[in-house]
Each structure stands twice: as structure tokens, then as C-alpha cells.
Design a protein around this motif. Structure first.
Motif, PDB file in Angstrom:
ATOM      1  N   ASP A  50      15.438  32.845  43.767  1.00 62.45           N
ATOM      2  CA  ASP A  50      14.693  33.980  44.319  1.00 62.45           C
ATOM      3  C   ASP A  50      13.824  33.456  45.461  1.00 62.45           C
ATOM      4  OD1 ASP A  50      13.916  36.723  44.234  1.00 62.45           O
ATOM      5  OD2 ASP A  50      12.089  36.165  43.145  1.00 62.45           O
ATOM      6  N   HIS A  56      18.889  41.538  49.375  1.00 61.41           N
ATOM      7  CA  HIS A  56      19.521  41.877  48.099  1.00 61.41           C
ATOM      8  C   HIS A  56      20.976  41.415  48.145  1.00 61.41           C
ATOM      9  CE1 HIS A  56      20.020  45.407  50.771  1.00 61.41           C
ATOM     10  NE2 HIS A  56      21.239  45.441  50.273  1.00 61.41           N
ATOM     11  N   ARG A  58      25.068  42.127  46.037  1.00 64.03           N
ATOM     12  CA  ARG A  58      25.861  42.945  45.118  1.00 64.03           C
ATOM     13  C   ARG A  58      27.154  42.200  44.818  1.00 64.03           C
ATOM     14  NH1 ARG A  58      27.352  44.681  50.196  1.00 64.03           N
ATOM     15  NH2 ARG A  58      29.618  44.763  50.418  1.00 64.03           N
ATOM     16  N   PRO A  80      23.052  47.050  44.204  1.00 61.88           N
ATOM     17  CA  PRO A  80      22.496  45.760  44.642  1.00 61.88           C
ATOM     18  C   PRO A  80      21.296  45.332  43.796  1.00 61.88           C
ATOM     19  CG  PRO A  80      21.871  47.509  46.155  1.00 61.88           C
ATOM     20  CD  PRO A  80      22.806  48.127  45.161  1.00 61.88           C
ATOM     21  N   VAL A  81      21.082  44.023  43.783  1.00 61.43           N
ATOM     22  CA  VAL A  81      19.913  43.423  43.131  1.00 61.43           C
ATOM     23  C   VAL A  81      19.000  42.899  44.225  1.00 61.43           C
ATOM     24  CG1 VAL A  81      19.138  41.466  41.733  1.00 61.43           C
ATOM     25  CG2 VAL A  81      21.097  42.817  40.998  1.00 61.43           C
ATOM     26  N   ARG A  82      17.742  43.256  44.134  1.00 58.62           N
ATOM     27  CA  ARG A  82      16.748  42.840  45.133  1.00 58.62           C
ATOM     28  C   ARG A  82      16.388  41.369  44.949  1.00 58.62           C
ATOM     29  NH1 ARG A  82      13.222  45.513  48.385  1.00 58.62           N
ATOM     30  NH2 ARG A  82      11.275  44.471  48.809  1.00 58.62           N
ATOM     31  N   VAL A  83      16.261  40.660  46.053  1.00 54.77           N
ATOM     32  CA  VAL A  83      15.855  39.260  46.052  1.00 54.77           C
ATOM     33  C   VAL A  83      14.422  39.188  46.562  1.00 54.77           C
ATOM     34  CG1 VAL A  83      16.295  36.962  47.002  1.00 54.77           C
ATOM     35  CG2 VAL A  83      18.212  38.473  46.429  1.00 54.77           C
TER      36      VAL A  83
END
Length: 132
Positions: A50, A56, A58, A80-83
């Protein structure tokens, strides 16, 4: 491959010449899963740093949903996953429904796609399991 925090990791970085998108592709072992019955679901854990390398990411995956069409079938996107920028290892879990996994995603079964400048993503591990 690089070492980060004492761990081996793979980093998705800019290539030459620069491309509009970046991906890392994965080919699931056919002995684990190849052309399963419609409705088959797997979960994928992506352990990543992170570190703000992208906004983000996906997963796009080969799936058997007939309503998406051939191109969409090969590259069905997840949410999507947030970074963030904590500098720590995090794990994101993705649920992939109706997987097909017949190597239709550019001769792979799924890909990880970082988005948001500079589109760098450092991955420590990727683990997949079937969901029954």
C-alpha cells in the motif's frame, strides 16, 4: 522481481515504449481449473504494498457469462480496490463469479490492472481458492 520489506515482490512498471494500460497476466494451472461448469466461483487474494504506486487496481478475468460477449467474456472486470499510502502490506480479496479459465485472456486466465498515475503496483503474492 524486487525485494521490499525483506520480501520478494513483483512490481508492475512502465514499459518501453509506454503503453496506454499495464497488466500482469496469470495462467491458472489447468489441473486446478480449466473450463469448469458455468457458475463456478473462485476467490483471489492479492497481497500488495500500500505505497501509493497507483490509485486503485482491479482484476479482469475469463468468465462464462453469455451476456457480456466474447471480449467482455475474456476480460470481465471486478470492482477496483483503492490503494493508499500506508507503506504496509495489505490483502485485497476478489470474488470471481462464472469463471471460465480457458486461456482466453491473451492466453491467460486473469490479469491485474493498476490504474491511476503512475500505475505502479507491487505485489507480494496472489492466492486462489475455489468457493463451493
Amino acid at each position: 522481481v524486487e525485494t521490499k520489506g525483506g520480501n520478494d515482490a513483483v512490481r508492475i512498471v512502465e514499459c518501453s515504449p509506454p503503453q496506454a494500460a499495464r497488466f500482469i497476466y496469470f495462467d491458472v494451472a489447468d489441473s486446478f481449473l480449466f473450463g469448469p461448469p458455468r457458475g463456478t466461483t473462485v476467490e483471489v487474494d492479492v497481497e500488495f504494498w500500500d505505497d501509493g504506486g497507483c490509485a486503485h487496481f482491479r482484476i479482469d478475468y475469463d468468465n462464462s457469462n453469455p451476456n457480456i460477449g466474447p471480449r467482455g467474456g475474456a476480460f470481465r472486470p471486478t470492482e477496483p480496490v483503492r490503494v493508499g499510502k500506508t507503506g504496509k502490506l495489505r490483502t485485497a480479496t476478489f470474488r470471481l463469479e462464472d469463471v471460465r479459465f480457458i486461456n482466453a485472456a491473451n492466453r491467460a486466465d486473469f490479469r491485474i490492472a493498476p490504474e491511476g498515475a503512475p500505475r505502479n503496483l507491487t505485489i507480494r503474492s496472489v492466492t486462489m481458492r475455489r468457493v463451493d
